[in-house]
Scaffold this motif. Structure first.
Motif, PDB file in Angstrom:
ATOM      1  N   ASN A 252       0.872  -1.179   0.000  1.00  0.00           N
ATOM      2  CA  ASN A 252       0.000   0.000   0.000  1.00  0.00           C
ATOM      3  C   ASN A 252       0.909   1.228   0.000  1.00  0.00           C
ATOM      4  O   ASN A 252       1.834   1.305   0.815  1.00  0.00           O
ATOM      5  N   PRO A 253       0.662   2.190  -0.904  1.00  0.00           N
ATOM      6  CA  PRO A 253       1.554   3.355  -0.959  1.00  0.00           C
ATOM      7  C   PRO A 253       1.649   4.097   0.381  1.00  0.00           C
ATOM      8  O   PRO A 253       2.654   4.743   0.664  1.00  0.00           O
ATOM      9  N   LYS A 254       0.594   3.970   1.226  1.00  0.00           N
ATOM     10  CA  LYS A 254       0.608   4.713   2.500  1.00  0.00           C
ATOM     11  C   LYS A 254       1.209   3.917   3.651  1.00  0.00           C
ATOM     12  O   LYS A 254       1.470   4.471   4.718  1.00  0.00           O
ATOM     13  N   ASN A 255       1.356   2.619   3.479  1.00  0.00           N
ATOM     14  CA  ASN A 255       1.965   1.791   4.529  1.00  0.00           C
ATOM     15  C   ASN A 255       2.643   0.596   3.863  1.00  0.00           C
ATOM     16  O   ASN A 255       1.976  -0.381   3.511  1.00  0.00           O
ATOM     17  N   PRO A 256       3.983   0.659   3.685  1.00  0.00           N
ATOM     18  CA  PRO A 256       4.674  -0.394   2.937  1.00  0.00           C
ATOM     19  C   PRO A 256       4.572  -1.779   3.572  1.00  0.00           C
ATOM     20  O   PRO A 256       4.753  -2.778   2.878  1.00  0.00           O
ATOM     21  N   SER A 257       4.225  -1.861   4.872  1.00  0.00           N
ATOM     22  CA  SER A 257       4.113  -3.201   5.455  1.00  0.00           C
ATOM     23  C   SER A 257       2.707  -3.787   5.259  1.00  0.00           C
ATOM     24  O   SER A 257       2.445  -4.926   5.641  1.00  0.00           O
ATOM     25  N   THR A 258       1.796  -3.014   4.684  1.00  0.00           N
ATOM     26  CA  THR A 258       0.455  -3.528   4.366  1.00  0.00           C
ATOM     27  C   THR A 258       0.340  -3.730   2.860  1.00  0.00           C
ATOM     28  O   THR A 258       0.703  -2.840   2.089  1.00  0.00           O
ATOM     29  N   SER A 259      -0.170  -4.883   2.449  1.00  0.00           N
ATOM     30  CA  SER A 259      -0.369  -5.133   1.015  1.00  0.00           C
ATOM     31  C   SER A 259      -1.548  -4.296   0.522  1.00  0.00           C
ATOM     32  O   SER A 259      -2.563  -4.182   1.219  1.00  0.00           O
ATOM     33  N   TYR A 260      -1.425  -3.783  -0.697  1.00  0.00           N
ATOM     34  CA  TYR A 260      -2.511  -2.974  -1.265  1.00  0.00           C
ATOM     35  C   TYR A 260      -3.789  -3.811  -1.377  1.00  0.00           C
ATOM     36  O   TYR A 260      -4.899  -3.311  -1.170  1.00  0.00           O
ATOM     37  N   LEU A 261      -3.617  -5.119  -1.668  1.00  0.00           N
ATOM     38  CA  LEU A 261      -4.796  -5.994  -1.805  1.00  0.00           C
ATOM     39  C   LEU A 261      -5.637  -6.027  -0.524  1.00  0.00           C
ATOM     40  O   LEU A 261      -6.846  -6.210  -0.591  1.00  0.00           O
ATOM     41  N   ALA A 262      -5.002  -5.832   0.632  1.00  0.00           N
ATOM     42  CA  ALA A 262      -5.751  -5.838   1.901  1.00  0.00           C
ATOM     43  C   ALA A 262      -6.765  -4.692   1.919  1.00  0.00           C
ATOM     44  O   ALA A 262      -7.926  -4.870   2.307  1.00  0.00           O
ATOM     45  N   SER A 263      -6.341  -3.508   1.481  1.00  0.00           N
ATOM     46  CA  SER A 263      -7.267  -2.372   1.383  1.00  0.00           C
ATOM     47  C   SER A 263      -8.380  -2.671   0.390  1.00  0.00           C
ATOM     48  O   SER A 263      -9.545  -2.380   0.638  1.00  0.00           O
ATOM     49  N   LEU A 264      -7.993  -3.253  -0.746  1.00  0.00           N
ATOM     50  CA  LEU A 264      -8.994  -3.521  -1.785  1.00  0.00           C
ATOM     51  C   LEU A 264     -10.003  -4.558  -1.309  1.00  0.00           C
ATOM     52  O   LEU A 264     -11.197  -4.452  -1.604  1.00  0.00           O
ATOM     53  N   SER A 265      -9.546  -5.532  -0.530  1.00  0.00           N
ATOM     54  CA  SER A 265     -10.494  -6.537  -0.037  1.00  0.00           C
ATOM     55  C   SER A 265     -11.420  -5.919   1.018  1.00  0.00           C
ATOM     56  O   SER A 265     -12.598  -6.272   1.102  1.00  0.00           O
ATOM     57  N   ALA A 266     -10.905  -4.976   1.799  1.00  0.00           N
ATOM     58  CA  ALA A 266     -11.750  -4.266   2.774  1.00  0.00           C
ATOM     59  C   ALA A 266     -12.843  -3.479   2.035  1.00  0.00           C
ATOM     60  O   ALA A 266     -14.019  -3.507   2.424  1.00  0.00           O
ATOM     61  N   ILE A 267     -12.456  -2.827   0.952  1.00  0.00           N
ATOM     62  CA  ILE A 267     -13.430  -2.054   0.163  1.00  0.00           C
ATOM     63  C   ILE A 267     -14.453  -2.990  -0.490  1.00  0.00           C
ATOM     64  O   ILE A 267     -15.648  -2.696  -0.540  1.00  0.00           O
ATOM     65  N   ALA A 268     -13.972  -4.155  -0.951  1.00  0.00           N
ATOM     66  CA  ALA A 268     -14.893  -5.130  -1.564  1.00  0.00           C
ATOM     67  C   ALA A 268     -15.934  -5.604  -0.537  1.00  0.00           C
ATOM     68  O   ALA A 268     -17.100  -5.789  -0.876  1.00  0.00           O
ATOM     69  N   VAL A 269     -15.513  -5.769   0.724  1.00  0.00           N
ATOM     70  CA  VAL A 269     -16.476  -6.165   1.774  1.00  0.00           C
ATOM     71  C   VAL A 269     -17.480  -5.039   2.013  1.00  0.00           C
ATOM     72  O   VAL A 269     -18.682  -5.277   2.149  1.00  0.00           O
ATOM     73  N   LEU A 270     -17.003  -3.806   2.034  1.00  0.00           N
ATOM     74  CA  LEU A 270     -17.908  -2.658   2.198  1.00  0.00           C
ATOM     75  C   LEU A 270     -18.977  -2.666   1.094  1.00  0.00           C
ATOM     76  O   LEU A 270     -20.168  -2.476   1.348  1.00  0.00           O
ATOM     77  N   LYS A 271     -18.546  -2.911  -0.148  1.00  0.00           N
ATOM     78  CA  LYS A 271     -19.495  -2.937  -1.276  1.00  0.00           C
ATOM     79  C   LYS A 271     -20.453  -4.116  -1.146  1.00  0.00           C
ATOM     80  O   LYS A 271     -21.637  -4.005  -1.476  1.00  0.00           O
ATOM     81  N   LYS A 272     -19.948  -5.230  -0.642  1.00  0.00           N
ATOM     82  CA  LYS A 272     -20.790  -6.422  -0.443  1.00  0.00           C
ATOM     83  C   LYS A 272     -21.911  -6.131   0.568  1.00  0.00           C
ATOM     84  O   LYS A 272     -23.033  -6.599   0.430  1.00  0.00           O
ATOM     85  N   LEU A 273     -21.565  -5.330   1.594  1.00  0.00           N
ATOM     86  CA  LEU A 273     -22.545  -5.032   2.643  1.00  0.00           C
ATOM     87  C   LEU A 273     -23.766  -4.297   2.106  1.00  0.00           C
ATOM     88  O   LEU A 273     -24.859  -4.440   2.640  1.00  0.00           O
ATOM     89  N   VAL A 274     -23.578  -3.496   1.062  1.00  0.00           N
ATOM     90  CA  VAL A 274     -24.700  -2.686   0.558  1.00  0.00           C
ATOM     91  C   VAL A 274     -25.259  -3.213  -0.761  1.00  0.00           C
ATOM     92  O   VAL A 274     -26.258  -2.703  -1.249  1.00  0.00           O
ATOM     93  N   ASN A 275     -24.615  -4.232  -1.338  1.00  0.00           N
ATOM     94  CA  ASN A 275     -25.023  -4.695  -2.667  1.00  0.00           C
ATOM     95  C   ASN A 275     -26.024  -5.846  -2.559  1.00  0.00           C
ATOM     96  O   ASN A 275     -25.750  -6.843  -1.891  1.00  0.00           O
ATOM     97  N   PRO A 276     -27.184  -5.743  -3.220  1.00  0.00           N
ATOM     98  CA  PRO A 276     -28.133  -6.860  -3.167  1.00  0.00           C
ATOM     99  C   PRO A 276     -27.608  -8.101  -3.898  1.00  0.00           C
ATOM    100  O   PRO A 276     -28.028  -9.218  -3.607  1.00  0.00           O
ATOM    101  N   LEU A 277     -26.692  -7.904  -4.857  1.00  0.00           N
ATOM    102  CA  LEU A 277     -26.130  -9.046  -5.589  1.00  0.00           C
ATOM    103  C   LEU A 277     -24.869  -9.520  -4.865  1.00  0.00           C
ATOM    104  O   LEU A 277     -23.875  -8.796  -4.785  1.00  0.00           O
ATOM    105  N   GLN A 278     -24.902 -10.715  -4.302  1.00  0.00           N
ATOM    106  CA  GLN A 278     -23.779 -11.245  -3.519  1.00  0.00           C
ATOM    107  C   GLN A 278     -23.025 -12.260  -4.367  1.00  0.00           C
ATOM    108  O   GLN A 278     -23.535 -13.352  -4.653  1.00  0.00           O
ATOM    109  N   ILE A 279     -21.830 -11.914  -4.779  1.00  0.00           N
ATOM    110  CA  ILE A 279     -21.060 -12.791  -5.663  1.00  0.00           C
ATOM    111  C   ILE A 279     -20.018 -13.565  -4.850  1.00  0.00           C
ATOM    112  O   ILE A 279     -19.299 -12.981  -4.046  1.00  0.00           O
ATOM    113  N   GLY A 280     -19.918 -14.837  -5.098  1.00  0.00           N
ATOM    114  CA  GLY A 280     -18.937 -15.666  -4.380  1.00  0.00           C
ATOM    115  C   GLY A 280     -19.383 -15.864  -2.941  1.00  0.00           C
ATOM    116  O   GLY A 280     -20.491 -15.508  -2.558  1.00  0.00           O
ATOM    117  N   ILE A 281     -18.483 -16.444  -2.147  1.00  0.00           N
ATOM    118  CA  ILE A 281     -18.873 -16.667  -0.753  1.00  0.00           C
ATOM    119  C   ILE A 281     -17.993 -15.837   0.178  1.00  0.00           C
ATOM    120  O   ILE A 281     -16.987 -15.321  -0.222  1.00  0.00           O
TER     121      ILE A 281
END
Ligand SMILES: NC(=O)c1ccc[n+]([C@@H]2O[C@H](COP(=O)([O-])OP(=O)(O)OC[C@H]3O[C@@H](n4cnc5c(N)ncnc54)[C@H](O)[C@@H]3O)[C@@H](O)[C@H]2O)c1
Length: 255
Positions: A226-255
């Motif tokens: 992650n550009p703001k914290n080199p010890s955190t992978s950027y994918l970790a932020s993206l997966s957090a955002i994906a969970v946020l979108k899952k919380l509000v999305n009526p279409l639930q993809i994957g498990i």
């Protein structure tokens, strides 16, 4: 949805900025132990304000933890007791079996959910599905440059070969990934972990290998920081955002 965020660093900041642009998110409350960080982030956003957790808790639907193990121990039970859903990024805090079981029991009582994003790894969906039919073996191989371990090696060197419970004690930086995989699959004692230092590698790699009644699974991520914290992978932020979108999305993809 009204959202509370604990921790305004790399991941909390990325989640807050995305949430600020989402129509489904009405209000955002930010808290950070370093008040200045939370206030500064709130000033950059349209829907956010800085507030203490105890104050914003009655006002929100879901709380996002992106802070530290200490924050999970301090706030998780309080959040669930208040009947709010909780997203935990610091999954390593759930390594403590008694604490984790207490949280799950309380969440059942209060009819709320605890979400654990897949973070810096890929393949958690497959492990979860496969565990229903029976997994025979799950292995996590984490490979980093020797410098990431404060060492110097001329050739690929295996630093650790054991189970997840021992690994997280010796390599606490691997704890979130190992905890997420263990909880999705066969637990901390049965999940095998190999930690490797490789002078050739450029990215932090996490590889999941599993076999069971379903067949075989092999998933590998080569993570950029992650550009703001080199010890955190950027994918970790993206997966957090994906969970946020899952919380509000009526279409639930994957498990
Ligand atoms: N699940 C995963 O795969 C994964 C991957 C990367 C990071 N993480 C975890 O997510 C968390 C956040 O990561 P980050 O890269 O955003 O870290 P960061 O250091 O960039 O930000 C953390 C923020 O939380 C604040 N904070 C720390 N303790 C707090 C407390 N008790 N109360 C309130 N605020 C507190 C800090 O001041 C800081 O601003 C860390 O615990 C990290 O271990 C998980």
């Amino acid at each position: 949805m009204k959202l509370g965020i604990i921790g305004c660093g790399a991941i909390g900041g990325d989640v807050a900025k995305t949430a600020d642009e989402m129509d489904d998110i009405e209000e955002i409350y930010l808290y950070d132990i370093v008040e200045e960080k939370g206030v500064r982030l709130a000033e950059q956003l349209k829907k956010a304000k800085f507030e203490k957790v105890e104050k914003f808790l009655p006002l929100v639907d879901t709380v996002f933890e992106a802070a530290s193990q200490q924050a999970v121990y301090e706030y998780a039970e309080m959040i669930i007791e208040a009947g709010k859903d909780l997203v935990i990024m610091t999954i390593g805090a759930l390594f403590d079996d008694d604490f984790r079981e207490r949280l799950i029991k309380k969440a059942k009582e209060k009819k709320c959910k605890i979400y654990l994003p897949s973070g810096a790894v890929a393949g958690i969906d497959g492990i979860k599905a496969a565990s229903v039919g029976g997994l025979h073996e799950v292995t996590l191989v984490t490979t980093k440059a020797p410098e990431a371990f404060g060492k110097h090696f001329e050739k690929r060197t295996v630093l650790f070969d054991g189970n997840a419970r021992e690994a997280v004690k010796l390599f606490p930086r691997n704890i979130n990934v190992a905890a997420c995989l263990s909880l999705a699959g066969v637990g901390f004692d049965e999940t095998k972990v190999k930690v490797v230092a490789d002078p050739v590698i450029k990215y932090n790699s996490h590889k999941i290998l599993a076999h069971g009644k379903f067949g075989r699974l092999r998933a590998e991520v080569e993570n950029l920081p992650n550009p703001k914290n080199p010890s955190t992978s950027y994918l970790a932020s993206l997966s957090a955002i994906a969970v946020l979108k899952k919380l509000v999305n009526p279409l639930q993809i994957g498990i």
